[in-house]
Design a protein around this motif. Sequence first.
Motif, PDB file in Angstrom:
ATOM      1  N   ALA A  87       0.858  -1.191   0.000  1.00  0.00           N
ATOM      2  CA  ALA A  87       0.000   0.000   0.000  1.00  0.00           C
ATOM      3  C   ALA A  87       0.888   1.232   0.000  1.00  0.00           C
ATOM      4  O   ALA A  87       1.817   1.331   0.798  1.00  0.00           O
ATOM      5  CB  ALA A  87      -0.910   0.012   1.221  1.00  0.00           C
ATOM      6  N   LEU A  88       0.632   2.142  -0.896  1.00  0.00           N
ATOM      7  CA  LEU A  88       1.346   3.413  -0.953  1.00  0.00           C
ATOM      8  C   LEU A  88       0.355   4.537  -0.710  1.00  0.00           C
ATOM      9  O   LEU A  88      -0.699   4.584  -1.339  1.00  0.00           O
ATOM     10  CB  LEU A  88       1.999   3.613  -2.317  1.00  0.00           C
ATOM     11  CG  LEU A  88       3.100   2.635  -2.702  1.00  0.00           C
ATOM     12  CD1 LEU A  88       3.549   2.877  -4.132  1.00  0.00           C
ATOM     13  CD2 LEU A  88       4.279   2.746  -1.759  1.00  0.00           C
ATOM     14  N   THR A  89       0.706   5.411   0.208  1.00  0.00           N
ATOM     15  CA  THR A  89      -0.122   6.587   0.476  1.00  0.00           C
ATOM     16  C   THR A  89       0.802   7.799   0.497  1.00  0.00           C
ATOM     17  O   THR A  89       2.021   7.654   0.540  1.00  0.00           O
ATOM     18  CB  THR A  89      -0.866   6.461   1.819  1.00  0.00           C
ATOM     19  OG1 THR A  89       0.091   6.262   2.865  1.00  0.00           O
ATOM     20  CG2 THR A  89      -1.847   5.295   1.800  1.00  0.00           C
ATOM     21  N   ARG A  90       0.233   8.965   0.472  1.00  0.00           N
ATOM     22  CA  ARG A  90       1.051  10.181   0.417  1.00  0.00           C
ATOM     23  C   ARG A  90       0.743  11.080   1.616  1.00  0.00           C
ATOM     24  O   ARG A  90      -0.411  11.259   1.990  1.00  0.00           O
ATOM     25  CB  ARG A  90       0.755  10.942  -0.862  1.00  0.00           C
ATOM     26  CG  ARG A  90       1.421  12.315  -0.891  1.00  0.00           C
ATOM     27  CD  ARG A  90       1.199  13.007  -2.192  1.00  0.00           C
ATOM     28  NE  ARG A  90       2.205  12.484  -3.115  1.00  0.00           N
ATOM     29  CZ  ARG A  90       2.322  12.860  -4.368  1.00  0.00           C
ATOM     30  NH1 ARG A  90       1.487  13.724  -4.886  1.00  0.00           N
ATOM     31  NH2 ARG A  90       3.266  12.364  -5.121  1.00  0.00           N
ATOM     32  N   ALA A  91       1.809  11.622   2.169  1.00  0.00           N
ATOM     33  CA  ALA A  91       1.696  12.653   3.197  1.00  0.00           C
ATOM     34  C   ALA A  91       2.728  13.716   2.866  1.00  0.00           C
ATOM     35  O   ALA A  91       3.884  13.405   2.611  1.00  0.00           O
ATOM     36  CB  ALA A  91       1.951  12.070   4.578  1.00  0.00           C
ATOM     37  N   ARG A  92       2.319  14.940   2.866  1.00  0.00           N
ATOM     38  CA  ARG A  92       3.241  16.032   2.548  1.00  0.00           C
ATOM     39  C   ARG A  92       3.871  16.625   3.803  1.00  0.00           C
ATOM     40  O   ARG A  92       4.724  17.503   3.718  1.00  0.00           O
ATOM     41  CB  ARG A  92       2.518  17.113   1.758  1.00  0.00           C
ATOM     42  CG  ARG A  92       2.068  16.619   0.403  1.00  0.00           C
ATOM     43  CD  ARG A  92       1.520  17.767  -0.431  1.00  0.00           C
ATOM     44  NE  ARG A  92       0.997  17.294  -1.686  1.00  0.00           N
ATOM     45  CZ  ARG A  92       1.712  17.126  -2.790  1.00  0.00           C
ATOM     46  NH1 ARG A  92       2.993  17.366  -2.784  1.00  0.00           N
ATOM     47  NH2 ARG A  92       1.140  16.702  -3.891  1.00  0.00           N
ATOM     48  N   ALA A  93       3.444  16.144   4.970  1.00  0.00           N
ATOM     49  CA  ALA A  93       3.987  16.659   6.223  1.00  0.00           C
ATOM     50  C   ALA A  93       3.903  15.570   7.285  1.00  0.00           C
ATOM     51  O   ALA A  93       3.144  14.611   7.149  1.00  0.00           O
ATOM     52  CB  ALA A  93       3.190  17.888   6.682  1.00  0.00           C
ATOM     53  N   TYR A  94       4.697  15.729   8.325  1.00  0.00           N
ATOM     54  CA  TYR A  94       4.615  14.822   9.469  1.00  0.00           C
ATOM     55  C   TYR A  94       3.414  15.239  10.317  1.00  0.00           C
ATOM     56  O   TYR A  94       2.606  16.043   9.899  1.00  0.00           O
ATOM     57  CB  TYR A  94       5.922  14.854  10.261  1.00  0.00           C
ATOM     58  CG  TYR A  94       7.035  14.126   9.533  1.00  0.00           C
ATOM     59  CD1 TYR A  94       7.123  12.747   9.569  1.00  0.00           C
ATOM     60  CD2 TYR A  94       7.968  14.826   8.781  1.00  0.00           C
ATOM     61  CE1 TYR A  94       8.118  12.074   8.891  1.00  0.00           C
ATOM     62  CE2 TYR A  94       8.977  14.163   8.095  1.00  0.00           C
ATOM     63  CZ  TYR A  94       9.045  12.781   8.153  1.00  0.00           C
ATOM     64  OH  TYR A  94      10.027  12.117   7.475  1.00  0.00           O
ATOM     65  N   GLY A  95       3.261  14.674  11.486  1.00  0.00           N
ATOM     66  CA  GLY A  95       2.136  15.011  12.346  1.00  0.00           C
ATOM     67  C   GLY A  95       0.862  14.330  11.886  1.00  0.00           C
ATOM     68  O   GLY A  95       0.872  13.179  11.459  1.00  0.00           O
ATOM     69  N   ALA A  96      -0.247  15.056  11.953  1.00  0.00           N
ATOM     70  CA  ALA A  96      -1.566  14.492  11.661  1.00  0.00           C
ATOM     71  C   ALA A  96      -1.666  13.949  10.241  1.00  0.00           C
ATOM     72  O   ALA A  96      -2.301  12.924  10.004  1.00  0.00           O
ATOM     73  CB  ALA A  96      -2.640  15.549  11.895  1.00  0.00           C
ATOM     74  N   GLU A  97      -1.028  14.624   9.283  1.00  0.00           N
ATOM     75  CA  GLU A  97      -1.120  14.159   7.894  1.00  0.00           C
ATOM     76  C   GLU A  97      -0.407  12.813   7.704  1.00  0.00           C
ATOM     77  O   GLU A  97      -0.912  11.921   7.028  1.00  0.00           O
ATOM     78  CB  GLU A  97      -0.531  15.208   6.944  1.00  0.00           C
ATOM     79  CG  GLU A  97      -0.804  14.885   5.489  1.00  0.00           C
ATOM     80  CD  GLU A  97      -0.395  15.993   4.541  1.00  0.00           C
ATOM     81  OE1 GLU A  97      -0.227  15.675   3.351  1.00  0.00           O
ATOM     82  OE2 GLU A  97      -0.258  17.156   4.967  1.00  0.00           O
TER      83      GLU A  97
END
Length: 200
Positions: free
Chosen positions: A17-27
């Motif tokens: 599974a690949l997902t994207r987050a542009r920032a740490y924390g909640a994202e």
Amino acid sequence: SPSPTAPPPSSGSGIVALTRARAYGAEAAAAMRQAFDLLGGIGSLVRGKTVAAKVNLTGWPFQWIGGRPPGETYVTHGDTALALAQVLSEQGARRIRFVESQGVALPLEDVVAAAGWDVRSLQAIAGVELENTRNLGLGAQYARLTVPGGGRVFSYFDVNHAYADADVVVSLCKMKEHATAAGITLSMKNMFGITPNSLY
């Protein structure tokens, strides 16, 4: 062609599974939850079990690189560890032990704090423990793990008890380029640090 003694290639299939987050924390936490959902959930894998999460905390003492903190450049980010602990706890893991064979003989709590982790928030989650598996750590003796099929070089490895005590092992690696290896390092490279440096 493979040698006659080589095991046959795995005929199984894996799910990625690949997902994207542009920032740490909640994202990043939301992206991790989404990835586990895409994999079909992890509750049945971790419920009531001990999970060892092998993190990547190389390069003591930690330094900023290019004006960025260690968690953003070359070690496991504390937000990633916190998000994993929250998910594992919610899914019923009995014990969540973050482990790393550190190059320095300090408690892992001190090491992760120096890497910028929020140790109090992590330890506030039920069942969370941290152990520097550099050598014996908190154990009284090493655990001997035999290599299935007898191995090619080693027939067994002596490791810190935390790896043998685990029902599930997670490689919480850091995606990064390595100074001496070609390309990026991920899950398997992170596992390189398991063997105790007093023995190997």
